[in-house]
Design an enzyme around this catalytic site. Structure first.
Site, PDB file in Angstrom:
ATOM      1  N   GLU A   1      -1.171  -8.488   4.984  1.00 56.33           N
ATOM      2  CA  GLU A   1      -1.119  -8.579   6.462  1.00 56.33           C
ATOM      3  C   GLU A   1      -2.510  -8.493   7.085  1.00 56.33           C
ATOM      4  OE1 GLU A   1      -0.567  -5.907   4.814  1.00 56.33           O
ATOM      5  OE2 GLU A   1      -1.336  -4.180   5.931  1.00 56.33           O
TER       6      GLU A   1
ATOM      7  N   CYS B   1       0.836  -1.202   0.000  1.00 56.31           N
ATOM      8  CA  CYS B   1       0.000   0.000   0.000  1.00 56.31           C
ATOM      9  C   CYS B   1       0.874   1.256   0.000  1.00 56.31           C
ATOM     10  CB  CYS B   1      -0.993  -0.044   1.166  1.00 56.31           C
ATOM     11  SG  CYS B   1      -2.364   1.106   0.956  1.00 56.31           S
TER      12      CYS B   1
ATOM     13  N   HIS C   1      -3.501  -5.653   0.757  1.00 51.14           N
ATOM     14  CA  HIS C   1      -2.900  -5.838   2.083  1.00 51.14           C
ATOM     15  C   HIS C   1      -2.836  -7.304   2.506  1.00 51.14           C
ATOM     16  CE1 HIS C   1      -2.694  -1.665   3.579  1.00 51.14           C
ATOM     17  NE2 HIS C   1      -3.729  -1.448   2.781  1.00 51.14           N
TER      18      HIS C   1
END
Lengths: 226, 85
Positions: free
Chosen positions: A204, A85, A202
């Site tokens: 994570e 990002c 993303h």
């Protein structure tokens, strides 16, 4: 194996990233950018957020901070580097990877789940997946449209440097499945060496069982693979 | 040394989508204005002291190359004039 998660003023996915990496047994520590990279670091993650308030262009200021010179040096030595990002925007702005992530086609901030097709499973970041596999990751960005001139885009395609493309549920890549207007639906690419990678979605945020989905773990495991 | 003002204008390369300009154009049309196209640019005015106009332009150009513009998506131009006293 210790991964430095670099925190800039305005980073906001830094703690999530440490938590997700730690869950996978990958030692991770937060590093304030002014402190520089610790000695003997074995990986660098540039997390998401809004470093420097996205002044000038998203990632432009952080890309020119002194720690990024250190990141480029360790990347050249083969230390794995992943930008997610805002970290991806910083990666492109600092020339770790080619191209630019700029204003979404919608001119709006978009926070939604997207489908991604694995384009090249022969990189540390995608080794956990099969080529053509469809995964679902969240995006949350206002400047995620991948831009690059046509010649360099063709070169990225020819050199297998595209990690993920936005696609529909069935894996078909088309404009209707392109959330932000990225050229060729590109969601993530590698640097000259595939130990360096950037992506707007993303991983994570889909890596902790408590959150409900763990499809992103494969990307983060790239630190152990690279 | 002479005081100069260097104006750096940064614009998207031809063919690069400009969603903010598109949105602004649509807003103007909603207000009843007629227009064929709208392009937006960023303009930076730099006050600096230099030995010559050329030196001022060169330094401003380097600033554009290294930070103000992103060569992947932007073109830029530099104009220099003596600063007003």
């Amino acid at each position: 194996m210790t991964v430095a998660v670099v925190r800039f003023g305005g980073s906001n996915c830094d703690r999530d990233s440490v938590q997700a990496l730690s869950h996978l047994g990958i030692d991770a520590e937060l590093v304030w950018h002014e402190d520089g990279l610790p000695e003997d670091i074995e990986g660098v993650m540039l997390p998401g957020g809004f470093s420097y308030g996205d002044y000038l262009r998203a990632g432009a200021m952080a890309a020119r901070s002194p720690i990024m010179q250190e990141v480029r040096e360790v990347a050249a030595e083969g230390v794995p580097v992943l930008g997610v990002c805002n970290g991806a925007q910083i990666g492109c702005e600092s020339s770790l990877t080619p191209g630019a992530f700029t204003t979404n086609r919608s001119a709006r901030f978009q926070c939604e789940h997207v489908h991604l097709r694995v384009e090249n499973a022969d990189t540390p970041w995608t080794a956990a997946y099969d080529e053509g596999q469809v995964v679902e990751f969240p995006i949350a960005h206002g400047e995620g449209r991948f831009e690059i001139d046509d010649d360099r885009l063709e070169a990225l395609e020819a050199d297998d440097r595209i990690l993920f493309k936005y696609c529909d549920e069935s894996g078909a890549v088309h404009d209707g499945a392109n959330p932000n207007g990225s050229k060729h639906n590109v969601a993530g690419i590698t640097g000259e060496d595939d130990t360096v990678a950037v992506m707007m979605p993303h991983p994570e945020r889909v890596s902790l069982p408590d959150i409900g989905a763990v499809e992103g773990q494969g990307v983060l495991r790239g630190f152990a693979e690279a | 040394m002479t005081d100069y003002t260097a104006t750096v204008t940064v614009r998207l390369k031809r063919g690069v989508l400009d969603p903010e300009a598109e949105t602004t154009k649509r807003a103007l049309e909603r207000l009843g204005f007629e227009l064929d196209a709208l392009r937006s640019t960023d303009r930076y005015e730099l006050d600096l002291a230099a030995e010559s106009e050329d030196e001022a332009a060169e330094r401003a150009g380097e600033m554009a190359e290294r930070l103000l513009a992103n060569p992947t998506i932007h073109d830029y131009e530099v104009a220099v004039e003596r600063a007003e006293a």
